[in-house]
Design a protein around this motif. Structure first.
Motif, short mmCIF file in Angstrom:
data_model
loop_
_atom_site.label_atom_id
_atom_site.label_comp_id
_atom_site.label_asym_id
_atom_site.label_seq_id
_atom_site.Cartn_x
_atom_site.Cartn_y
_atom_site.Cartn_z
N SER A 283 2.98 0.71 -3.96
CA SER A 283 1.93 0.63 -4.97
C SER A 283 0.91 1.73 -4.76
CB SER A 283 1.23 -0.73 -4.90
OG SER A 283 0.10 -0.76 -5.75
N ARG A 284 0.27 2.16 -5.84
CA ARG A 284 -0.86 3.09 -5.72
C ARG A 284 -2.04 2.35 -5.11
NH1 ARG A 284 -0.27 7.37 -9.89
NH2 ARG A 284 1.72 7.02 -10.95
N ASP A 285 -3.03 3.10 -4.69
CA ASP A 285 -4.25 2.49 -4.16
C ASP A 285 -5.29 2.29 -5.24
OD1 ASP A 285 -4.91 5.10 -4.62
OD2 ASP A 285 -5.61 5.55 -2.59
N HIS A 286 -4.87 2.38 -6.51
CA HIS A 286 -5.76 2.14 -7.63
C HIS A 286 -4.89 1.72 -8.82
CE1 HIS A 286 -4.32 6.21 -8.45
NE2 HIS A 286 -4.64 6.01 -9.72
N ALA A 287 -5.52 1.28 -9.89
CA ALA A 287 -4.82 0.93 -11.12
C ALA A 287 -5.05 2.04 -12.14
CB ALA A 287 -5.31 -0.41 -11.67
N PRO A 288 -4.02 2.79 -12.53
CA PRO A 288 -4.22 3.89 -13.50
C PRO A 288 -4.72 3.38 -14.84
CG PRO A 288 -2.07 4.02 -12.42
CD PRO A 288 -2.63 2.69 -12.08
#
Length: 776
Positions: A283-288
């Motif tokens: 997972s990314r470390d943020h929500a695009p």
């Protein structure tokens, strides 16, 4: 979540001990560990329940359709989503099943099933009680030839205690009409009635359970069930891709932008898909922003969708919230000392100190939006969870279906922040309040992941003002999100010259025409450009197809340009920062910061890089004694198990204390007379006169002068005797208010047996080590 959404309350009653594991072991202690939540308590993942419930609903649908296909099988696919066809299964499916687009599940579970009521928080900080929820069970493999235990096959499995109930919730979409809702609820109820086991070893007695759904229309009446079985209605058709929106939005009449700051708290972990490595989904470390756009448009309506297509509505990425503002990705020009993590250097503004210290680029983390004293680099916390896919035939994980896979997701409790920007006076007043509520984001959002609670922050702070730029000035660009630009041939590009052209076009649209930018050459030993290439792969839910791969500049990149011609006033700089540059700005791409003060500091003062700490938890408090209160029955089971464990521990501890012997005058008895006391252990619950008579018959031939009989009567007939000798920490072992009194009454006989057994065994061991002279 809409008010008309159908909410189904779920209660899973565990009739036997159960095991849902992590797939890991504790070397030398446990062969298979139980899956635990952030409080250290076992739970049932929604994925596990979803799979078991689906299998049961397929059995019910097969019976209702009298075969492998029919209306009820369509309802199974509608509720639980499509399953891909694997080699060898095509013949059992309808001919066009493989060619159809996959269908998402309509039934959504609101996270895992956990202990009911306030039982979970009450166990926080109480290790003895928390450990009593599970126990370790030994096992061994049997040799098929000899029928005896196989060599080197001893194992110890951790099991969760039976008798507990776990609760959760599920929801159905509000778009179902009355007939469709009746069919969905009937099938779910029939499937729940067929659920008999869950977790590992359920063929061997573990994991026996009963699933009890409740709510409006649940359970259906017998007459209603007969009507639905005879004349079911088909499920709704899959949502079709939306066509062009005919709504025309008027031009914005007010100056600037209206901004709404969203505070997004993760109720369950969030998977913002980044990439897959082997069987691990990262997972990314943020929500695009493109992940948030669908939820934003569904709440703001068709006018917002038209504004987004025109570039008048922008959704920024959701990054970790720092100081009540969205954090900014660490600039790539920032380096940190390898051996001195408190030292930082900005390679765009200064050089590394002349010393033996090695500096390495900071590759992850977020900084506050408004720099100041106490600048801290923070990283969001992640969790690692293992899952598997089960083959229908063998009911075991199968590599052919995907086997075991791992999700690394943003941890529950993480707080993100994002902005929604709309041109002034474009939408009606009060539009930010419509964005508050519960959202579903990311992968696997139908079960254990992606539940987000969104609130609106009343005030949005602005960035420090800019100064006007003239010919010869420097323009430092900090990319706050991935940025998509194209070259002169309209191909995706990561050339700084193409980014400069995109900036020039953005300045021209903001009123600063004639601006010409040129990349600064690295001729002074400084780093004037540092960036990476980003790749975005995503899925279009409406079309049920993969989206095109997007290539561009990665977030955190820093580039420096020189203004060769033209003039850029402060208003144009602010306008470009608000609107962004490049393509797909409405989806969060192209967010930039121009001439940020941080990029001018050669050695910024930043606190040591740390991951976000776990949210603080409070100490547990006793539950009020109310029969039928949620969690009360489970609390009694847990505290009783904790008392039994502590009784055995304190009995062994008391027996080992030779300075304070428990047996007293009983030590004068012979080993035969002492072991004869064990015959009374099965009668300790009898009334006192009957137990006294048994003691009289047992001690009839004892020496009356030794005092052994009186010592035995004191031990067995005094009500408080075992508890005074054991000295249990009753306050830390009790959850209910009447727990100590009830358990002292119910476990007195067991405490006596444990204490006397341990003391007699310790006395026998001590006597065996004495010499003949000492024994006399």
């Amino acid at each position: 979540m809409s008010d008309s959404t159908v909410i189904i309350s779920l209660t899973l009653r565990m009739l036997s001990d159960w095991h849902i594991g992590t797939g890991t072991a504790a070397h030398g202690h446990i062969s298979r560990r139980v899956l635990r939540d952030e409080h250290g308590l076992p739970y049932v993942p929604a994925k596990t329940l979803n799979g078991v419930w689906r299998d049961a609903c397929e059995v019910a649908a097969h019976a209702l359709d009298s075969g492998p296909a029919g209306v009820w099988h369509d309802w199974v696919e509608y509720l639980f989503g499509s399953q891909p066809a694997y080699p060898g299964e095509e013949a059992t499916r309808e001919p066009d099943a493989i060619a159809r687009h996959p269908r998402s599940a309509a039934l959504r579970l609101r996270g895992p099933l956990r202990l009911p009521g306030k039982l979970g928080p009450a166990l926080v900080g109480r290790k003895e009680l928390r450990d009593a929820v599970t126990f370790v069970r030994p096992g061994v493999a049997i040799d098929a030839c000899t029928g005896t235990a196989a060599e080197d096959k001893l194992r110890f499995d951790e099991m969760a205690r039976g008798g507990l109930s776990l609760v959760g919730k599920a929801e159905l979409p509000a778009s179902l009409n009355e007939a469709e809702r009746g069919c969905a609820l009937a099938l779910l109820w029939a499937g729940a009635a067929l659920v008999e086991g869950i977790g590992a070893k359920r063929r061997r007695g573990a994991g026996r359970c009963r699933l009890e759904p409740s709510g409006p229309g649940m359970p259906p009446s017998p007459q209603r069930l007969r009507e639905l079985a005879q004349a079911p209605v088909p499920p709704p058709e899959a949502d079709q891709p939306a066509g062009p929106d005919p709504v025309e939005v008027p031009q914005a009449s007010g100056p600037g932008w209206e901004r709404a700051l969203l505070r997004m708290e993760l109720v369950t972990p969030l998977i913002a898909y980044d990439r897959t490595i082997g069987n691990a989904v990262q997972s990314r470390d943020h929500a695009p922003g493109w992940m948030l756009l669908r939820e934003v448009l569904s709440r703001l309506g068709s006018q917002a969708a038209a504004a987004a297509r025109r570039g008048d509505l922008v959704v920024t990425p959701a990054t970790p919230m720092i100081d009540d503002m969205p954090g900014r990705p660490v600039p790539r020009v920032l380096a940190q000392g390898k051996d001195s993590p408190e030292q930082f250097v900005n390679r765009m503004a200064g050089r590394e100190p002349e010393s033996d210290e090695v500096f390495k680029r900071v590759r992850s983390g977020y900084l506050p939006a408004v720099p100041g004293h106490g600048l801290t680099l923070s990283r969001p916390r992640t969790v690692l969870r293992m899952h598997n896919t089960i083959a229908d035939a063998s009911q075991r994980p199968s590599a052919r279906l995907g086997g075991v896979y791992v999700y690394r997701a943003l941890a529950a409790g993480t707080v993100l922040a994002a902005e929604v920007r709309v041109r002034s006076e474009l939408l009606e007043k009060g539009w930010p309040e419509r964005l508050a509520g519960e959202w579903r984001l990311g992968r696997s959002r139908k079960d254990d992941y992606g539940l987000v609670r969104v609130t609106i922050v009343p005030e949005v702070r602005s960035d420090p003002p800019h100064r006007e730029l003239r010919e010869g000035d420097r323009l430092k660009v900090w990319l706050l999100s991935d940025t998509l630009v194209r070259n002169l041939r309209l191909a995706p590009s990561t050339d700084p010259a193409d980014l400069a052209r995109a900036l020039q076009n953005a300045f021209a649209a903001a009123g600063a025409s004639g601006v010409v930018l040129q990349a600064v050459d690295a001729d002074d030993g400084l780093m004037h450009a540092s960036f990476e290439t980003s790749r975005t792969d995503s899925w279009h839910t409406g079309w049920r197809l993969p989206r095109p791969t997007l290539l561009g500049f990665a977030a955190g990149g820093c580039l420096e340009f020189r203004v060769v011609a033209g003039r850029i006033d402060a208003d144009a700089l602010v306008a470009v920062e608000m609107a962004g540059i490049g393509e797909r700005r409405g989806e969060g791409f192209g967010r930039i910061r121009l001439n940020d003060p941080l990029l001018d500091e050669a050695h910024p003062a930043i606190a040591s890089s740390e991951r976000a700490a776990r949210p603080p938890v409070s100490e547990g408090t006793p539950l009020p004694f109310e029969v039928g209160k949620p969690g009360h029955a489970e609390a009694r089971i847990i505290e009783e198990a904790a008392w039994r464990t502590e009784i055995w521990r304190c009995s062994e501890k008391r027996a080992a204390d030779l300075d304070r012997p428990v047996l007293g005058d009983l030590t004068a008895l012979s080993p035969t007379q002492l072991n004869a006391i064990r015959t009374l252990f099965g009668h300790l619950d009898e009334p006192e006169p009957r137990l006294r008579a048994r003691i009289e018959r047992l001690t009839r031939r004892w020496n009356r002068q030794s005092g052994a009989r009186q010592a035995l009567e004191d031990l067995l007939l005094t009500p408080t005797q075992p508890w005074e000798l054991l000295n249990l920490p009753e306050s830390t072992l009790s959850l209910t208010k009447d727990g100590p009194q009830r358990l002292q009454r119910e476990l007195r006989s067991e405490a006596l047996r444990s204490l006397l057994t341990a003391c007699m065994a310790a006395h026998s061991r001590h006597q065996a080590h004495l010499s003949p002279q000492e024994a006399r």
